[in-house]
Design an enzyme around this catalytic site. Structure first.
Site, PDB file in Angstrom:
ATOM      1  N   GLY A  73       0.850  -1.191   0.000  1.00 42.08           N
ATOM      2  CA  GLY A  73       0.000   0.000   0.000  1.00 42.08           C
ATOM      3  C   GLY A  73       0.882   1.236   0.000  1.00 42.08           C
ATOM      4  N   GLY A  85      -0.191   4.962  -0.998  1.00 43.07           N
ATOM      5  CA  GLY A  85      -1.224   5.659  -0.238  1.00 43.07           C
ATOM      6  C   GLY A  85      -0.655   6.607   0.799  1.00 43.07           C
ATOM      7  N   THR A 124      -4.384  -2.263   8.006  1.00 47.06           N
ATOM      8  CA  THR A 124      -5.577  -2.073   7.184  1.00 47.06           C
ATOM      9  C   THR A 124      -6.828  -2.308   8.028  1.00 47.06           C
ATOM     10  OG1 THR A 124      -4.368  -2.867   5.253  1.00 47.06           O
ATOM     11  CG2 THR A 124      -6.770  -2.846   5.098  1.00 47.06           C
ATOM     12  N   THR A 125      -7.802  -1.416   7.917  1.00 49.82           N
ATOM     13  CA  THR A 125      -9.045  -1.557   8.678  1.00 49.82           C
ATOM     14  C   THR A 125     -10.207  -1.885   7.744  1.00 49.82           C
ATOM     15  OG1 THR A 125      -9.444   0.838   8.568  1.00 49.82           O
ATOM     16  CG2 THR A 125      -8.240   0.009  10.487  1.00 49.82           C
ATOM     17  N   SER A 178      -3.995  -4.862  14.045  1.00 55.86           N
ATOM     18  CA  SER A 178      -4.526  -3.826  14.931  1.00 55.86           C
ATOM     19  C   SER A 178      -5.246  -2.760  14.124  1.00 55.86           C
ATOM     20  CB  SER A 178      -3.389  -3.179  15.729  1.00 55.86           C
ATOM     21  OG  SER A 178      -3.887  -2.166  16.570  1.00 55.86           O
ATOM     22  N   GLY A 179      -6.336  -2.247  14.697  1.00 57.99           N
ATOM     23  CA  GLY A 179      -7.058  -1.152  14.073  1.00 57.99           C
ATOM     24  C   GLY A 179      -6.360   0.186  14.242  1.00 57.99           C
ATOM     25  N   ASN A 180      -5.367   0.248  15.119  1.00 53.87           N
ATOM     26  CA  ASN A 180      -4.609   1.481  15.328  1.00 53.87           C
ATOM     27  C   ASN A 180      -3.256   1.113  15.918  1.00 53.87           C
ATOM     28  OD1 ASN A 180      -3.584   3.995  16.682  1.00 53.87           O
ATOM     29  ND2 ASN A 180      -5.526   4.816  15.933  1.00 53.87           N
ATOM     30  N   HIS A 183     -12.901  11.607  11.381  1.00 56.87           N
ATOM     31  CA  HIS A 183     -11.822  11.385  10.414  1.00 56.87           C
ATOM     32  C   HIS A 183     -12.026  12.253   9.169  1.00 56.87           C
ATOM     33  CE1 HIS A 183     -11.088   7.647  12.743  1.00 56.87           C
ATOM     34  NE2 HIS A 183      -9.857   7.795  12.301  1.00 56.87           N
ATOM     35  N   LYS A 229     -11.873   8.841   4.221  1.00 60.10           N
ATOM     36  CA  LYS A 229     -11.866   7.538   4.901  1.00 60.10           C
ATOM     37  C   LYS A 229     -13.039   6.695   4.423  1.00 60.10           C
ATOM     38  CE  LYS A 229     -11.391   5.315   9.401  1.00 60.10           C
ATOM     39  NZ  LYS A 229     -10.253   4.507   8.928  1.00 60.10           N
TER      40      LYS A 229
END
Length: 274
Positions: A9, A12, A102-103, A125-127, A159, A163
């Site tokens: 990625g 990005g 990546t979420t 992890s989401g963060n 955000h 997003k």
């Protein structure tokens, strides 16, 4: 010896931030081994460091993960949910450690990651920021202390307008922390926004509210509302560097670890003292 990192990625916003942080040695002991994105990504075949706004890396942006993935120590993935699920089987076969930021992953995609973790070390992890992971710990402690005392939990996240997923992965992490403290199943009590006439708020409910606009990096507030008082725990990210640095710290930590699915709490225990 430097840990060889592939950024997936790489074209990005987060991918470029990761590359810049590697090149500027924000986390010591890392070497940019590869930069990968889709075949139509802007700047394909150009130097990944220059594309990221920093010094030349001597590594070009490519579209074929197989060219660099098997020989890397760690793949740091901020691509997209389709890519995560699609790449899971071959990353597992290579045995390359995998850090996933990546979420928006659905149950089927998470299952693909879990299957890969049977063969290689994976941090999901989401963060990735230190502050958010500490906040999750505090939210769980707070919820455990307030359990059965009539405090309602609501999570507000803000955000930027680009997003794609909602609620954010971070909001879901915080919701899970609150649910763990209350000994609830998050899927049974999660409510995403309210409209119309939903009626009175039930006792067992965790509400999520998403705000989108401008260039907000990421703001999260966990509200615990009791009768006569309101407790709020908040985190505000002012730079994407905090997410990149956390992910790269996780990459250093997970390289060489045994195959299993890890969290950022596992990776940051030595930093947070948990």
């Amino acid at each position: 010896m430097a840990v060889k990192v592939v950024v997936l990625g790489a074209a990005g916003r987060m991918g470029k931030t990761l590359i810049r942080c590697i090149m500027e040695e924000k986390v010591p002991g890392l070497e940019l081994h590869g930069a990968v994105d889709l075949w139509d990504a802007p700047g394909l075949n150009a130097d990944a460091g220059v594309l990221a706004g920093t010094k030349a890396a001597g590594v070009n942006l490519i579209s074929n993960l197989e060219e660099v993935g098997p020989s890397a120590d760690v793949i740091v993935d901020f691509s997209g949910h389709f890519g995560v699920a699609g790449n899971a089987p071959r990353i597992a076969e290579w045995g390359t450690a995998w850090v996933i930021g990546t979420t928006g992953l659905n149950d089927e995609e998470i299952a693909a990651v879990e299957a890969a973790a049977e063969k290689t070390a994976v941090v999901l992890s989401g963060n990735m920021s230190l502050g958010i992971n500490l906040l999750c710990h505090l939210v769980e402690l707070g919820a455990r202390s307030l359990k059965d005392k009539g405090y309602d939990v609501e999570i507000i996240e803000r955000h930027h307008g680009l997003k794609k997923d909602s609620p954010s992965g971070t909001a879901l992490m915080l919701g899970q922390a609150a649910a763990d403290g209350y000994d609830w199943d998050l899927k049974e009590v999660q409510v995403d926004g309210r409209t119309g006439l939903p009626g009175e708020r039930p006792e067992k409910e965790i509400g999520f509210h998403a705000v989108r606009g401008g260039d907000i990096v990421g703001d999260h507030t966990v509200m615990m509302a009791g009768v006569g008082e309101l407790l709020e725990l908040s985190h505000r990210a002012t730079s994407r560097d905090v997410f990149a640095i956390g992910a790269l710290q996780a990459a250093v930590w997970v390289a060489g670890k045994e195959a299993r699915l890890y969290t950022m709490k596992d990776a940051m225990k030595h930093v947070l003292g948990l």
